[in-house]
Design a protein around this motif. Structure first.
Motif, mmCIF file in Angstrom:
data_model
loop_
_atom_site.group_PDB
_atom_site.id
_atom_site.type_symbol
_atom_site.label_atom_id
_atom_site.label_comp_id
_atom_site.label_asym_id
_atom_site.label_seq_id
_atom_site.Cartn_x
_atom_site.Cartn_y
_atom_site.Cartn_z
ATOM 1 N N LEU A 171 -27.613 15.015 -55.977
ATOM 2 C CA LEU A 171 -26.758 13.824 -55.851
ATOM 3 C C LEU A 171 -26.842 13.241 -54.439
ATOM 4 O O LEU A 171 -26.890 12.023 -54.260
ATOM 5 C CB LEU A 171 -25.304 14.164 -56.199
ATOM 6 C CG LEU A 171 -25.045 14.634 -57.634
ATOM 7 C CD1 LEU A 171 -23.555 14.853 -57.873
ATOM 8 C CD2 LEU A 171 -25.596 13.636 -58.660
ATOM 9 N N LEU A 172 -26.885 14.116 -53.430
ATOM 10 C CA LEU A 172 -26.988 13.637 -52.045
ATOM 11 C C LEU A 172 -28.353 13.000 -51.786
ATOM 12 O O LEU A 172 -28.443 11.908 -51.222
ATOM 13 C CB LEU A 172 -26.801 14.813 -51.086
ATOM 14 C CG LEU A 172 -25.387 15.047 -50.556
ATOM 15 C CD1 LEU A 172 -25.271 16.412 -49.915
ATOM 16 C CD2 LEU A 172 -24.956 13.957 -49.578
ATOM 17 N N ASP A 173 -29.399 13.682 -52.205
ATOM 18 C CA ASP A 173 -30.748 13.192 -51.917
ATOM 19 C C ASP A 173 -31.064 11.907 -52.655
ATOM 20 O O ASP A 173 -32.000 11.191 -52.285
ATOM 21 C CB ASP A 173 -31.795 14.272 -52.268
ATOM 22 C CG ASP A 173 -31.711 15.458 -51.318
ATOM 23 O OD1 ASP A 173 -30.987 15.342 -50.301
ATOM 24 O OD2 ASP A 173 -32.353 16.494 -51.585
ATOM 25 N N ASN A 174 -30.316 11.605 -53.703
ATOM 26 C CA ASN A 174 -30.604 10.404 -54.487
ATOM 27 C C ASN A 174 -29.513 9.336 -54.367
ATOM 28 O O ASN A 174 -29.428 8.421 -55.197
ATOM 29 C CB ASN A 174 -30.860 10.773 -55.944
ATOM 30 C CG ASN A 174 -32.153 11.563 -56.073
ATOM 31 O OD1 ASN A 174 -33.224 10.979 -56.114
ATOM 32 N ND2 ASN A 174 -32.048 12.880 -56.051
ATOM 33 N N GLY A 175 -28.699 9.472 -53.354
ATOM 34 C CA GLY A 175 -27.767 8.398 -52.997
ATOM 35 C C GLY A 175 -26.545 8.252 -53.892
ATOM 36 O O GLY A 175 -25.790 7.288 -53.732
#
Ligand SMILES: Nc1nc2c(ncn2[C@@H]2O[C@H](COP(=O)(O)OP(=O)(O)O)[C@@H](O)[C@H]2O)c(=O)[nH]1
Ligand SMILES: [Mg+2]
Length: 350
Positions: free
Chosen positions: A236-240
């Motif tokens: 979720l973090l790496d994909n915004g």
């Protein structure tokens, strides 16, 4: 409370509750009966989620379209937001981690009275909440409580809770709790391209990630359960989908199963080490990362229903300085008249 008895009804034709105020099946309070008062009558004019005792008596079935009370679709939510603001809580977790049980336990707890400094003031998804909770009630005829399964086909749905501060009905929060199948979240974890199809996460005021305590209690499943939460947070973090404005709450569910397992202390140590690592690795990339324990529904009754939900609810109903994240989709203008109205400054409208 003769007023409310006259305004509500029972689906069972042989129940005399309207005349006697007594539930034929012996439910007390009446609201705990699944057949009573669930087909809420609402005023179509103010789009409100509550029964209005004076208006509903005057409204006839021919005059208004009754809302179904189903879980809200994203379109329903857009419509809702044109009426009033909501606080969005996105509940993410693998299949069987306890997402739906969390929502229905909260509803059941509210039926028994005020909770965490709030009282239940109504719901746009009352029938859906009743349906989910019904399976867990003793009168569903099961030996142990069970939650109806959320299927892939159900897609994204929201459950609405209007809650007011105890003793201050003017302080109202409209919570919108999202629910969708764990299978969809698993797919997104395994294939990052799917994250963009989960709009409820970026839109949420709180992102709740469930760690399945039932799996942590099982030595064979433990590593997989912890890894799944870590991997979800990373994807979720790496994909915004989440960023340094996001409030993320890691919630360990079914803690009754951890306590009952032969390795309760080992489980707690693993969770504690896991939480420390998450904070070290991801904490600075988020607005906040906090950890909570719940047992939404301990079938043995050892822990009270909705155990641990109090602190979460208190947080969800506390206004944050951050502005709303959910942006309703624009209204589609159907006719020339709509477009004319759209071009007309508000002050010129009658
Ligand atoms: N022992 C125990 N079981 C629970 C608890 N919460 C949920 N469950 C059970 O876990 C299973 C999966 O729950 P469900 O809410 O359907 O999970 P979902 O797939 O994430 O929506 C059901 O059998 C629930 O009865 C809890 O607090 N304690
Ligand atoms: Mg479910």
């Amino acid at each position: 409370m003769a007023d409310s008895v006259q305004q509500t009804a029972c689906r069972k034709t042989d129940c005399q509750v309207a005349a006697t105020g007594k539930c034929a099946d012996g439910h007390d309070p009446l609201a705990s009966c699944p057949n009573y008062g669930t087909h809420a009558v609402e005023s179509s004019e103010d789009y409100d989620g509550e029964l209005d005792s004076t208006e509903s008596a005057a409204i006839t079935a021919e005059r208004i379209q009754l809302p179904a009370g189903d879980a809200l679709t994203p379109d329903d939510v857009d419509q809702f937001l044109r009426w009033r603001d909501g606080t969005f809580v996105c509940i993410i977790g693998d299949s069987h981690s306890g997402k739906t049980t969390l929502i229905s336990a909260l509803y059941d707890r509210f039926l028994r009275g005020d909770f965490a400094g709030s009282g239940f003031a109504g719901s746009r998804s009352l029938v859906a909440l009743e349906r989910r909770s019904h399976h867990a009630r003793v009168d569903s005829g099961r030996l142990s409580p069970e939650t109806a399964h959320t299927s892939l086909q159900d897609g994204l749905r929201y459950f609405h809770f209007a809650v007011v501060a105890s003793g201050d009905p003017g302080k109202r929060t409209d919570l919108l709790l999202s629910d969708r199948s764990g299978e969809t979240y698993r797919k997104a974890r395994d294939n990052a391209a799917e994250v963009k199809n989960l709009p409820e996460i970026a839109q949420a005021n709180r992102v709740v990630l469930l760690l399945d305590g039932g799996r942590v209690a099982d030595p064979v499943e433990r590593h997989g359960a912890l890894h799944s939460v870590r991997q979800t947070l990373r994807v979720l973090l790496d994909n915004g989908a989440i960023d340094d404005t996001s409030i993320v709450q890691i919630v360990t569910t079914k803690v009754d199963l951890i306590s009952a397992s032969g390795e309760a202390q080992t489980c707690r140590d693993s969770i504690s080490a896991f939480c420390q690592r998450l904070t070290a690795d991801f904490g600075t990339r988020l607005h906040s990362l906090s950890f909570h324990d719940i047992a939404a529904r301990d079938p043995t009754g050892g822990l009270a229903p909705a155990h641990g939900l109090e602190a979460l609810l208190q947080d969800w109903t506390t206004p944050q300085s951050r502005s709303a994240r959910y942006v309703p989709r624009p209204i589609v203008l159907q006719s020339e008249f709509d477009r004319l109205l759209d071009r007309t400054p508000m002050e010129l409208l009658p």
